[in-house]
Motif scaffolding. Sequence first.
Motif, PDB file in Angstrom:
ATOM      1  N   ASP A 146       0.828  -1.212   0.000  1.00  0.00           N
ATOM      2  CA  ASP A 146       0.000   0.000   0.000  1.00  0.00           C
ATOM      3  C   ASP A 146       0.859   1.259   0.000  1.00  0.00           C
ATOM      4  OD1 ASP A 146      -2.359  -1.417  -0.041  1.00  0.00           O
ATOM      5  OD2 ASP A 146      -2.630  -1.395   2.125  1.00  0.00           O
ATOM      6  N   LEU A 147       1.993   1.202   0.709  1.00  0.00           N
ATOM      7  CA  LEU A 147       2.897   2.346   0.738  1.00  0.00           C
ATOM      8  C   LEU A 147       3.449   2.618  -0.658  1.00  0.00           C
ATOM      9  CD1 LEU A 147       3.584   3.911   3.321  1.00  0.00           C
ATOM     10  CD2 LEU A 147       5.781   2.717   3.365  1.00  0.00           C
ATOM     11  N   GLY A 198       1.100   4.293  -2.895  1.00  0.00           N
ATOM     12  CA  GLY A 198       0.729   5.659  -2.539  1.00  0.00           C
ATOM     13  C   GLY A 198      -0.573   5.776  -1.789  1.00  0.00           C
ATOM     14  N   ARG A 199      -1.068   4.660  -1.243  1.00  0.00           N
ATOM     15  CA  ARG A 199      -2.320   4.702  -0.486  1.00  0.00           C
ATOM     16  C   ARG A 199      -2.051   5.146   0.946  1.00  0.00           C
ATOM     17  NH1 ARG A 199      -3.563   0.340  -4.075  1.00  0.00           N
ATOM     18  NH2 ARG A 199      -2.458  -1.219  -2.803  1.00  0.00           N
ATOM     19  N   GLN A 200      -2.807   6.132   1.402  1.00  0.00           N
ATOM     20  CA  GLN A 200      -2.613   6.686   2.742  1.00  0.00           C
ATOM     21  C   GLN A 200      -2.838   5.637   3.823  1.00  0.00           C
ATOM     22  OE1 GLN A 200      -1.456   8.764   5.605  1.00  0.00           O
ATOM     23  NE2 GLN A 200      -1.642   9.937   3.692  1.00  0.00           N
ATOM     24  N   GLN A 201      -1.885   5.545   4.754  1.00  0.00           N
ATOM     25  CA  GLN A 201      -1.956   4.604   5.858  1.00  0.00           C
ATOM     26  C   GLN A 201      -1.981   5.391   7.170  1.00  0.00           C
ATOM     27  OE1 GLN A 201      -1.805   0.902   5.011  1.00  0.00           O
ATOM     28  NE2 GLN A 201      -2.537   2.183   3.332  1.00  0.00           N
ATOM     29  N   ARG A 251       9.325  13.316  -0.532  1.00  0.00           N
ATOM     30  CA  ARG A 251       8.486  12.969  -1.679  1.00  0.00           C
ATOM     31  C   ARG A 251       9.205  13.279  -2.995  1.00  0.00           C
ATOM     32  NH1 ARG A 251       6.319   9.669  -1.990  1.00  0.00           N
ATOM     33  NH2 ARG A 251       4.497  10.210  -3.238  1.00  0.00           N
ATOM     34  N   PRO A 295       8.239   7.328   0.115  1.00  0.00           N
ATOM     35  CA  PRO A 295       7.107   7.667   0.983  1.00  0.00           C
ATOM     36  C   PRO A 295       7.599   8.389   2.240  1.00  0.00           C
ATOM     37  CG  PRO A 295       6.963   5.394   0.247  1.00  0.00           C
ATOM     38  CD  PRO A 295       8.321   5.875  -0.132  1.00  0.00           C
ATOM     39  N   ILE A 335      -0.607  15.329   5.487  1.00  0.00           N
ATOM     40  CA  ILE A 335      -1.179  14.478   4.441  1.00  0.00           C
ATOM     41  C   ILE A 335      -1.284  15.254   3.131  1.00  0.00           C
ATOM     42  CG2 ILE A 335      -3.271  13.275   3.708  1.00  0.00           C
ATOM     43  CD1 ILE A 335      -3.652  12.493   6.693  1.00  0.00           C
ATOM     44  N   THR A 359       2.492  13.009   3.070  1.00  0.00           N
ATOM     45  CA  THR A 359       2.772  11.825   3.882  1.00  0.00           C
ATOM     46  C   THR A 359       1.831  10.691   3.485  1.00  0.00           C
ATOM     47  OG1 THR A 359       1.287  12.575   5.657  1.00  0.00           O
ATOM     48  CG2 THR A 359       3.633  13.102   5.880  1.00  0.00           C
ATOM     49  N   THR A 360       2.378   9.471   3.474  1.00  0.00           N
ATOM     50  CA  THR A 360       1.540   8.312   3.158  1.00  0.00           C
ATOM     51  C   THR A 360       1.523   7.294   4.290  1.00  0.00           C
ATOM     52  OG1 THR A 360       3.419   7.503   1.850  1.00  0.00           O
ATOM     53  CG2 THR A 360       1.558   8.425   0.646  1.00  0.00           C
TER      54      THR A 360
END
Length: 255
Positions: free
Chosen positions: A11-12, A15-18, A205, A210, A225, A229-230
């Motif tokens: 996911d990182l 680029g999916r926000q965690q 970035r 990430p 965010i 930030t991810t």
Amino acid sequence: MDLPENRFKRDLRAGRQQIGLWCSLPSAYAAEAVAGSGFDWLLLDTEHSPGDPLTVLPQLQAVAPYPVAPVVRPVSNDAVLIKRFLDLGAQTLLIPYVQDADEARAAVAATRYPPEGIRGVSSLTRATRFGRVQGYAKRAADEICLLVQVETRAALDRLEEIAGVEGVDGVFVGPGDLAASLGHAGEMGHPEVVAAVEEAITRTRAAGKPAGVLTPDPAFARRCIELGTTFTAVALDIGVLARGTEAVARQFVRS
């Protein structure tokens, strides 16, 4: 038996926000209580908590049934400690106080078996499912996610070099130690500290890695965010407990 996939790493990279929760309470019971709260990841801390490998093991076991990714922070960038946490089955590590590219490379080497690194080999560990994961030694690095903390002025000066090290999967900005390094200990909201954190996120970035941060300030978390930030930790379990119980007490207890 197959090697478990590190969904946090996938996911990182996508680029999916965690969104994460910092866990300073070295308790499996506490970790399980928050594992189902809806966070994407939990940071199991041993740097600024009484935690150690023997408390992290039951925490990993307690959160395993839940759809949340455990991230373990060793007390230091120590190859022996890193080896122990990896053998316990941790797949994502956050290494504190990385000051330059050489220290980042040392952290990477500690997560890799020879000849790429220096991780000691044992075939009967929780990570190998006690010898049941076929080809673990050859494939382990594919599912290991290494995050490094940049938290001093000196580290910021070398941020691009650190981020550029092969095997570093993300760069975490530590506001607390960074504030102290900038001469503003305990003042994470100081304008110079805020500006440094924001710049570090932007530079990370731009370097193609990430970026992560911890802040219990909702407004600043959203700002981070927005900047990119991810992996963003937005609260600490011990802070939620202390401030939450204070709020309840104020309703009923006379000062």
